[in-house]
Structure formats: C-alpha cells, structure tokens
Scaffold this active site. Structure first.
Site, mmCIF file in Angstrom:
data_model
loop_
_atom_site.group_PDB
_atom_site.id
_atom_site.type_symbol
_atom_site.label_atom_id
_atom_site.label_comp_id
_atom_site.label_asym_id
_atom_site.label_seq_id
_atom_site.Cartn_x
_atom_site.Cartn_y
_atom_site.Cartn_z
ATOM 1 N N ASP A 18 0.834 -1.207 0.000
ATOM 2 C CA ASP A 18 0.000 0.000 0.000
ATOM 3 C C ASP A 18 0.869 1.257 0.000
ATOM 4 O O ASP A 18 1.970 1.256 0.554
ATOM 5 C CB ASP A 18 -0.899 -0.038 1.260
ATOM 6 C CG ASP A 18 -2.081 0.904 1.140
ATOM 7 O OD1 ASP A 18 -2.283 1.494 0.060
ATOM 8 O OD2 ASP A 18 -2.803 1.060 2.140
ATOM 9 N N GLY A 19 0.333 2.301 -0.593
ATOM 10 C CA GLY A 19 1.002 3.606 -0.517
ATOM 11 C C GLY A 19 1.613 4.097 -1.817
ATOM 12 O O GLY A 19 2.302 5.126 -1.827
ATOM 13 N N ARG A 22 0.294 7.709 -2.646
ATOM 14 C CA ARG A 22 0.865 8.767 -1.795
ATOM 15 C C ARG A 22 2.341 9.001 -2.114
ATOM 16 O O ARG A 22 2.837 10.110 -2.078
ATOM 17 C CB ARG A 22 0.681 8.405 -0.314
ATOM 18 C CG ARG A 22 -0.705 8.781 0.203
ATOM 19 C CD ARG A 22 -1.037 8.096 1.485
ATOM 20 N NE ARG A 22 -1.376 6.695 1.254
ATOM 21 C CZ ARG A 22 -1.461 5.784 2.213
ATOM 22 N NH1 ARG A 22 -1.199 6.121 3.460
ATOM 23 N NH2 ARG A 22 -1.798 4.549 1.916
ATOM 24 N N ARG A 31 -0.315 9.196 -10.076
ATOM 25 C CA ARG A 31 -0.411 7.960 -9.301
ATOM 26 C C ARG A 31 0.228 6.776 -10.025
ATOM 27 O O ARG A 31 0.829 5.905 -9.406
ATOM 28 C CB ARG A 31 -1.884 7.643 -9.012
ATOM 29 C CG ARG A 31 -2.553 8.645 -8.084
ATOM 30 C CD ARG A 31 -4.025 8.296 -7.890
ATOM 31 N NE ARG A 31 -4.195 6.944 -7.391
ATOM 32 C CZ ARG A 31 -4.078 6.596 -6.103
ATOM 33 N NH1 ARG A 31 -3.813 7.502 -5.201
ATOM 34 N NH2 ARG A 31 -4.247 5.346 -5.736
ATOM 35 N N HIS A 35 2.611 3.373 -8.973
ATOM 36 C CA HIS A 35 2.403 1.947 -9.259
ATOM 37 C C HIS A 35 3.620 1.369 -10.000
ATOM 38 O O HIS A 35 4.034 0.240 -9.757
ATOM 39 C CB HIS A 35 1.132 1.748 -10.078
ATOM 40 C CG HIS A 35 -0.117 2.133 -9.334
ATOM 41 N ND1 HIS A 35 -0.352 1.767 -8.028
ATOM 42 C CD2 HIS A 35 -1.199 2.869 -9.701
ATOM 43 C CE1 HIS A 35 -1.523 2.245 -7.627
ATOM 44 N NE2 HIS A 35 -2.057 2.923 -8.622
ATOM 45 N N TRP A 67 -11.829 -2.103 -8.492
ATOM 46 C CA TRP A 67 -12.581 -1.783 -9.716
ATOM 47 C C TRP A 67 -13.243 -0.423 -9.599
ATOM 48 O O TRP A 67 -13.578 0.206 -10.601
ATOM 49 C CB TRP A 67 -13.666 -2.837 -9.999
ATOM 50 C CG TRP A 67 -13.126 -4.173 -10.420
ATOM 51 C CD1 TRP A 67 -13.092 -5.310 -9.669
ATOM 52 C CD2 TRP A 67 -12.548 -4.516 -11.691
ATOM 53 N NE1 TRP A 67 -12.522 -6.334 -10.393
ATOM 54 C CE2 TRP A 67 -12.192 -5.871 -11.632
ATOM 55 C CE3 TRP A 67 -12.307 -3.798 -12.870
ATOM 56 C CZ2 TRP A 67 -11.599 -6.548 -12.696
ATOM 57 C CZ3 TRP A 67 -11.709 -4.466 -13.934
ATOM 58 C CH2 TRP A 67 -11.365 -5.819 -13.842
ATOM 59 N N LEU A 129 11.027 -20.466 -4.671
ATOM 60 C CA LEU A 129 10.091 -19.523 -4.046
ATOM 61 C C LEU A 129 8.736 -19.701 -4.715
ATOM 62 O O LEU A 129 8.657 -19.794 -5.941
ATOM 63 C CB LEU A 129 10.571 -18.078 -4.243
ATOM 64 C CG LEU A 129 9.604 -16.988 -3.757
ATOM 65 C CD1 LEU A 129 9.593 -16.914 -2.225
ATOM 66 C CD2 LEU A 129 9.987 -15.616 -4.315
ATOM 67 N N ARG A 186 1.727 -4.935 6.181
ATOM 68 C CA ARG A 186 1.040 -3.891 5.409
ATOM 69 C C ARG A 186 1.850 -2.613 5.494
ATOM 70 O O ARG A 186 2.213 -2.174 6.586
ATOM 71 C CB ARG A 186 -0.375 -3.639 5.923
ATOM 72 C CG ARG A 186 -1.077 -2.584 5.054
ATOM 73 C CD ARG A 186 -2.540 -2.446 5.337
ATOM 74 N NE ARG A 186 -3.151 -1.576 4.332
ATOM 75 C CZ ARG A 186 -4.425 -1.594 3.986
ATOM 76 N NH1 ARG A 186 -5.236 -2.452 4.552
ATOM 77 N NH2 ARG A 186 -4.896 -0.773 3.067
ATOM 78 N N ARG A 192 -5.160 -2.283 8.655
ATOM 79 C CA ARG A 192 -6.367 -3.055 8.309
ATOM 80 C C ARG A 192 -5.967 -4.218 7.430
ATOM 81 O O ARG A 192 -4.945 -4.156 6.749
ATOM 82 C CB ARG A 192 -7.331 -2.200 7.459
ATOM 83 C CG ARG A 192 -7.938 -1.020 8.097
ATOM 84 C CD ARG A 192 -8.969 -0.412 7.135
ATOM 85 N NE ARG A 192 -8.330 0.246 5.993
ATOM 86 C CZ ARG A 192 -7.901 1.498 5.988
ATOM 87 N NH1 ARG A 192 -8.031 2.241 7.072
ATOM 88 N NH2 ARG A 192 -7.345 2.026 4.916
ATOM 89 N N LEU A 193 -6.846 -5.250 7.396
ATOM 90 C CA LEU A 193 -6.588 -6.365 6.477
ATOM 91 C C LEU A 193 -7.236 -6.134 5.115
ATOM 92 O O LEU A 193 -6.841 -6.747 4.121
ATOM 93 C CB LEU A 193 -7.082 -7.684 7.068
ATOM 94 C CG LEU A 193 -6.178 -8.285 8.143
ATOM 95 C CD1 LEU A 193 -6.756 -9.586 8.656
ATOM 96 C CD2 LEU A 193 -4.763 -8.526 7.612
ATOM 97 N N GLU A 205 0.888 -13.379 12.288
ATOM 98 C CA GLU A 205 1.390 -12.188 12.972
ATOM 99 C C GLU A 205 1.207 -11.017 12.013
ATOM 100 O O GLU A 205 1.428 -11.174 10.802
ATOM 101 C CB GLU A 205 2.887 -12.343 13.298
ATOM 102 C CG GLU A 205 3.173 -13.336 14.391
ATOM 103 C CD GLU A 205 2.633 -12.903 15.753
ATOM 104 O OE1 GLU A 205 2.329 -13.793 16.561
ATOM 105 O OE2 GLU A 205 2.526 -11.670 16.008
HETATM 106 C C1 FPP Z 1 -2.032 0.381 -3.173
HETATM 107 O O1 FPP Z 1 -1.545 1.672 -3.286
HETATM 108 C C2 FPP Z 1 -1.556 -0.378 -4.265
HETATM 109 C C3 FPP Z 1 -2.336 -0.922 -5.237
HETATM 110 C C4 FPP Z 1 -3.785 -0.798 -5.303
HETATM 111 C C5 FPP Z 1 -1.731 -1.647 -6.327
HETATM 112 C C6 FPP Z 1 -0.514 -2.416 -5.942
HETATM 113 C C7 FPP Z 1 0.235 -2.661 -7.154
HETATM 114 C C8 FPP Z 1 1.570 -2.702 -7.230
HETATM 115 C C9 FPP Z 1 2.476 -2.616 -6.097
HETATM 116 C C10 FPP Z 1 2.207 -2.882 -8.507
HETATM 117 C C11 FPP Z 1 1.465 -3.828 -9.346
HETATM 118 C C12 FPP Z 1 2.112 -5.099 -9.437
HETATM 119 C C13 FPP Z 1 1.639 -6.014 -10.279
HETATM 120 C C14 FPP Z 1 2.360 -7.271 -10.464
HETATM 121 C C15 FPP Z 1 0.407 -5.781 -11.036
HETATM 122 P P1 FPP Z 1 -2.577 2.845 -3.424
HETATM 123 O O2 FPP Z 1 -2.734 3.154 -4.875
HETATM 124 O O3 FPP Z 1 -3.825 2.496 -2.713
HETATM 125 O O4 FPP Z 1 -1.806 3.987 -2.707
HETATM 126 P P2 FPP Z 1 -2.454 5.134 -1.804
HETATM 127 O O5 FPP Z 1 -3.157 4.439 -0.660
HETATM 128 O O6 FPP Z 1 -1.262 5.907 -1.362
HETATM 129 O O7 FPP Z 1 -3.365 5.907 -2.697
#
Ligand code: FPP
Length: 245
Positions: A18-19, A22, A31, A35, A67, A129, A186, A192-193, A205
């Site tokens: 996540d993140g 940001r 954004r 990614h 989505w 792996l 996370r 959160r989960l 854990e």
């Molecule tokens: C959450 O960050 C991240 C996602 C929704 C996408 C996670 C994707 C990747 C790490 C790269 C993709 C990898 C593959 C293999 C497809 P956020 O956009 O919610 O960030 P924010 O909470 O800061 O807005």
C-alpha cells in the site's frame, strides 16, 4: 533477533503493498508513477525473499474493490500485471520461482488470462520460491466462491455435507496447497486487512509499517522478519509461562 536464525523465519510472508499513490503525490507525480515504482519494489522483494530463505510470498496487487477506482487507473493496473508477466516470466522461471495468480478471472481480459495460465504452467515445478500474486482478489469473495462450489457438490451428491470441515474448506480456497501466512505485512501506515486472506490469516502475525510500498526495501523486510522472530505464536493455547492467548 538475527534474521539468519532460520527456525524463526516465516515460511510464508504475505504483503499488502500500500502507498503507491501517496508516494507519487509526495513527488508531484501521477499515481501511475507510484504503481510503476511499486512494481520495481516488488521485483526487489521477490529476489530478497529468495535470498533471505522465505519460501512462500503472497502480494496483494489488485483487490475486488479496486474496480471502483478511475477507469484509467484500473486499466493501468491491468497493463502492469500484463507487462510484469511478459517481461519477468523468463527470469522468474530461471530463478526457480513458481508463480500463481489468485483471484477471480471475470473482468480480466483474455490476454491476461492466457498470460496467467502460461506463467502458472511454465513455473509449476519450480520450488525455490512460491510467489502468489493476488489480483482481482477479495477474501470474502474467495470464501463465498468456495462455499458455493462445496454446496453444488453436496447438492449433486458428490460430497457428504457432514464431511465439510476446516481442512475441506481450506483445500477449496484459491490458496490450496500453500501454507497459511505466518506474517502479514502492510505498508503505508494503515492497520487493516482490507479483505486480504481472511481465512488464511486467522493466526498470522501482523506487521504494520509507515513505509510506503515503493520505498520498502530488504532492510524493511528484515525488520519485519526480526519482529516476527520475537513473537511467540500460541494458536489459542497457553504459553510456556502460563499466559493465556
Ligand atoms: C495500493 O496503493 C496499491 C495498489 C492498489 C496496487 C498495488 C500494485 C503494485 C504494487 C504494482 C502492481 C504489481 C503487479 C504485479 C500488477 P494505493 O494506490 O492504494 O496507494 P495510496 O493508498 O497511497 O493511494
């Protein structure tokens, strides 16, 4: 705790990456740049996991709730998975990585579905792996789909409803054959989960860090593993010192 103490090494680490958004915003970027940087972080962590002796890694890269994001972000995330498989599959295979993509297939293009099938069949016998990419994944949806399949088998007489127990349900989940995650990480400060591995994570854990996913490095992973190594997992029993769970 030294992360080289392999008796305390988590067998399966699952990560809510996540993140990204940001991270990009903090740099005045779009954004999608976050990614993109997130994929780079994923590449590093896959390699680091192998080096650190972790045998199973699950990463959450697109949730069923995602989505609802703007259409161009959704299609960008789709294209990232496509490009990741196209560009990295040969290397992952050469490095002994088994790839599995868990999540619903509906909504994914035929091309992505074909790439996923190819990645899974090419790498099926690798065992350095086991990388599970949760894409179009939701824990509740996974459980509901598994329950529906079991109900259909019970209704058509191929499954005795009395035989349904935790093991039967586990074997019906998308993660069948994979041990439950010992450690769920996370990033980005959220605790959160968010519908991730709800069944499998019952005794995991949990480790939350403020680090944004694109900044997550091997050192952060080692810190999470060290935290895990200090924990005493009791699985609902009592500890050697007599403390209840
Ligand atoms: C959450 O960050 C991240 C996602 C929704 C996408 C996670 C994707 C990747 C790490 C790269 C993709 C990898 C593959 C293999 C497809 P956020 O956009 O919610 O960030 P924010 O909470 O800061 O807005």
């Amino acid at each position: 705790m030294d992360t080289e103490d392999t008796s305390k090494l988590p067998t399966h680490i699952a990560i809510i990456m996540d993140g990204n958004g940001r991270w990009a915003q903090a740099r005045g970027q779009e954004r999608r740049e976050g990614h993109r940087a997130g994929v780079e972080a994923l590449r590093r962590i896959v390699k680091d996991s192998s080096d650190l002796g972790v045998h199973h890694l699950t990463v959450f890269s697109f949730s069923t709730e995602n989505w609802g994001r703007p259409r161009n972000e959704v299609s960008f995330l789709m294209s990232l998975l496509e490009r990741y498989i196209e560009s990295d599959l040969a290397d992952l295979h050469a490095e002994g990585v088994r790839v599995r993509v868990i999540g619903r297939r509906d909504g994914l293009s035929d091309k992505i579905c074909r790439l996923i099938d190819r990645a899974e069949s090419l790498t099926a016998n690798n065992n350095r792996l086991f990388l599970q990419i949760a894409f179009n994944y939701g824990g509740r949806e996974e459980l509901a789909d598994a329950a529906a399949r079991l109900a259909r088998r019970a209704a058509n007489g191929t499954l005795d409803p009395e035989s349904i127990n935790g093991d039967v349900l586990s074997a019906e989940l998308l993660t069948a054959g994979m041990p439950n995650p010992d450690l769920i990480i996370r990033t980005s400060g959220e605790s959160r989960l968010s519908n991730f591995m709800l069944w499998q994570g019952a005794y995991s854990e949990l480790y939350f860090t403020d680090v944004l996913w694109p900044d997550f490095t091997r050192e952060h992973m080692q810190a999470a593993i060290a935290h895990y190594a200090e924990r005493e997992r009791r699985f609902g029993l009592i500890s050697a010192s007599g403390d209840a769970d």
